[in-house]
Design an enzyme around this catalytic site. Structure first.
Site, mmCIF file in Angstrom:
data_model
loop_
_atom_site.group_PDB
_atom_site.id
_atom_site.type_symbol
_atom_site.label_atom_id
_atom_site.label_comp_id
_atom_site.label_asym_id
_atom_site.label_seq_id
_atom_site.Cartn_x
_atom_site.Cartn_y
_atom_site.Cartn_z
ATOM 1 N N ASP A 302 -6.874 -0.823 -23.579
ATOM 2 C CA ASP A 302 -8.299 -0.912 -23.398
ATOM 3 C C ASP A 302 -8.553 -0.606 -22.083
ATOM 4 O O ASP A 302 -7.665 -0.902 -20.925
ATOM 5 C CB ASP A 302 -8.718 -2.501 -23.755
ATOM 6 C CG ASP A 302 -10.092 -2.824 -23.408
ATOM 7 O OD1 ASP A 302 -10.992 -2.121 -24.171
ATOM 8 O OD2 ASP A 302 -10.290 -3.483 -22.489
ATOM 9 N N GLU A 355 -7.907 4.356 -24.121
ATOM 10 C CA GLU A 355 -9.455 4.290 -24.190
ATOM 11 C C GLU A 355 -9.819 4.709 -22.644
ATOM 12 O O GLU A 355 -9.844 3.876 -21.903
ATOM 13 C CB GLU A 355 -10.056 2.934 -24.591
ATOM 14 C CG GLU A 355 -11.477 3.025 -24.499
ATOM 15 C CD GLU A 355 -12.117 1.890 -24.180
ATOM 16 O OE1 GLU A 355 -13.495 1.871 -24.542
ATOM 17 O OE2 GLU A 355 -11.381 0.774 -23.699
#
EC number: 2.4.1.18
Length: 621
Positions: A302, A355
């Site tokens: 993330d 990401e």
């Protein structure tokens, strides 16, 4: 590994299995506790086995390592515990949860408990062996992103436990044609509304859905059914809760002291100090733990952009440059390279997916050529351009044709995943269906077109739960998906289309074997902005090809002539306007004939009927 060696590697930032050393370790004689608190003058373990009194069981330091240890005969599996830490400089006493805790009580409680050794007997040896030799770059990778607590619930609103989820989610995902599940963070976290992205237990599956062994059984069941499982993992930041990692021993231990380095103002969270060796060992060990102990098939990392840039979401004067005067976070870059090298070296076939929302180069290129080493990277630019285009009324789309064609300029600079993720259906953004313009028929037709646009464009795929059937409302972690909407024929039809698209992607080499190669894609015509029509070829490594045609307006295009590689019969494999998918059923009667004759620089041509707001896939027989 001997404790002395483990401690040495831990202090050097090279212990990838520090969970074997630190935390709570139970055996027949009791439990041994170890914790890293280098700035403590005293450390005690307090729990329900000693009345939570800090004077009873005081740990002793292990040399100069900063690690403290005690063996407690009275502590056994199931006992709750915390650490009481006295700061050597201020004398302040802190009550902290175990950073290496393997299980925590259900929120709002935050104490760890002594976890028994796993009793799960794995049955996925064949899956792991197959994964080790898996050529994922040439394979279909189609990910179903799932928040386990809100995919489906009991009638009383309680979330399913892992075993209950396995009975329902696994057959559903397989029926829809997905190859992998990606679980939003199931690492322990105190706040439901964080969706798991504010982690406090980096070695503990959340207690919301059952025990650690129940999670193991869930992953095992997925593997035995032929379904991979990826874990959303958050090494970029951690919450400020005073009982967790923040100022763990009274000092900025896991974070930076200076808020210009150590604080995410956007999220109100701390940034890890990636340059500190013991923090590096902590994070590396967390990644290793999930892949080793739970057999996850990879990590989606993330907020990578927030890790790479020291000035991420900061104004002038709110950040400090690196030693060269630049804005790159050199320690985070080194950590990510080390992480990817470890995953690919220790877990063959496991994926790491970033990401990452900027133009940072070579994110998904190997470390030995200067890349960060990720397997793949989310294509946020493609996602943003696509949603911006689809949100427009079709009458205006002709002037924004480049929003769809621009992506091919950089499409092969990285190994891209094309995501429609949870971030696009929350915080007032509306559902995917809600972003579509027009009346009810046009909105569903546009949704069908968007589903096809993702699957037929080069790149691996990710779809957030509920988007596959056009959920009308935004997603909320507090309730299950709107499964009742499948009683609506349009939603059920969208679900059927999604499944058929996924199966087409899985079964046709032309649609997946060259996802990352420019050799797998060829425009037929990318310039017909007047009609908002796009057409292209997808090529497989075996030489097979399909013809793909999109009409982004509600105006049908009959007898639309295209140049194709070969004369002969072309079968209509899929038409998003089929009545089976809720469309107007305008098509090509199942097949077309291409005749010899140069057109668009190709040796043969055919005339195809392109339905309104529709896509057609053709294959040469």
């Amino acid at each position: 590994m001997q404790h002395a060696d483990a401690l040495y590697l831990f202090n050097e930032g090279r212990n990838n299995q520090a969970y074997r050393l630190l935390g709570a370790h139970a055996d027949i004689s009791g439990t041994t506790f170890r914790v890293w608190a280098p700035n403590a003058s005293r450390v005690s373990v307090v729990g329900d086995f000693n009345g939570w009194h800090g004077d009873v069981h005081q740990l002793h330091p292990l040399g100069e390592s900063g690690v403290w240890e005690i063996a407690v005969a009275e502590a056994h599996t199931g006992n709750l515990y915390r650490f009481e830490i006295t700061n050597r400089h201020t004398g302040d006493k802190l009550i902290k949860s175990d950073p290496y805790g393997r299980g925590f009580e259900l929120r709002p409680g935050s104490a760890a408990y002594v976890v028994p050794p796993s009793m799960h007997v794995w049955g996925d040896a064949d899956w792991l062996q197959q994964r080790a030799g898996w050529d994922w770059q040439q394979a279909p990778v189609n990910i179903y992103e799932v928040h386990p607590g809100s995919w489906m619930r009991h009638p009383d609103g309680k979330p399913y436990l892992w075993g209950e989820l396995a009975e329902r989610l696994i057959p559903y995902a397989l029926a829809q044609g997905y190859t992998h599940l990606e679980l939003l963070p199931i690492t322990e976290h105190p706040l439901d509304e964080s969706w798991g992205y504010q982690t406090t237990g980096y070695f503990a599956p959340t207690s919301r859905y059952g025990s650690a062994d129940e999670l193991r059984a869930f992953v095992d069941a997925c593997h035995q059914a032929g379904l991979g499982v990826l874990l959303d993992w958050v090494p970029g930041h951690f919450p400020q809760d005073d009982w967790a990692l923040a100022r763990f021993d009274g000092t900025a231990l896991y974070e930076h002291e200076d808020p210009r380095l150590g604080l995410h103002a956007d999220w109100g969270t701390h940034i890890f100090n990636y340059g500190r060796h013991e923090v590096r060992s902590f994070l590396m060990s967390s990644a290793h733990w999930w892949l080793s102990e739970f057999h996850f098939d990879g990590l989606r990392v993330d907020a990578v952009a927030s890790m790479l840039y020291l000035d991420y979401s900061r104004k002038h004067g709110e950040w400090l440059p690196n030693k060269f005067g630049g804005r790159e976070n050199l320690e985070a870059i080194d950590f990510l390279k080390q992480l990817n090298a470890m995953v690919h070296g220790d877990f063959p076939g496991a994926l790491t997916i970033a990401e990452e929302s900027t133009a940072w180069p070579m994110v998904s290129r190997p470390t030995y050529v200067g890349g960060l080493g990720f397997s793949m990277k989310w294509n946020m630019g493609w996602m943003n351009d696509s949603l911006r285009y689809f949100h427009r009324d079709p009458i205006y789309r002709r002037w924004h044709h480049s929003e769809l064609t621009f992506g091919q300029i950089y499409a092969y600079s990285e190994n891209y995943v094309l995501p429609f993720s949870h971030d696009e259906v929350v915080h007032g953004k509306g559902s995917l269906l809600g972003k579509m313009p027009g009346d009810t028929w046009q909105r569903y037709a546009n949704l069908r077109l968007l589903l096809a646009w993702q699957v037929l464009t080069p790149g691996k795929k990710l779809m957030f739960m509920g988007c596959e059937f056009g959920q009308q409302g935004e997603w909320s972690e507090g309730r299950e998906l709107d499964w009742g909407s499948l009683a609506n024929p349009e939603n059920a039809a969208a679900q059927r289309l999604s499944a058929d698209l996924n199966r087409l992607y899985r079964d046709l080499p032309a649609l997946h074997t060259q996802d990352f190669s420019a050799l797998g894609f060829e425009w037929i015509d990318c310039n017909d902005s007047e009609h908002s029509v796009l057409s292209w070829l997808r090529w497989g490594k075996d030489g097979s090809f399909v013809v793909v045609v999109f009409n982004f307006t509600p105006v049908p295009q009959p007898a639309y002539r295209l140049g194709v590689p070969e004369a002969g019969t072309y079968v209509e494999l899929l038409n998003t306007d089929s009545a089976f998918y809720g469309g107007s059923n305008l098509g090509n009667g199942g097949a077309l004939t291409a005749t010899k004759g140069e057109w668009m620089g190709r040796p043969a041509n055919l005339e195809v009927t392109i339905p309104p707001l529709g896509a057609v896939v053709l294959r040469r027989e």
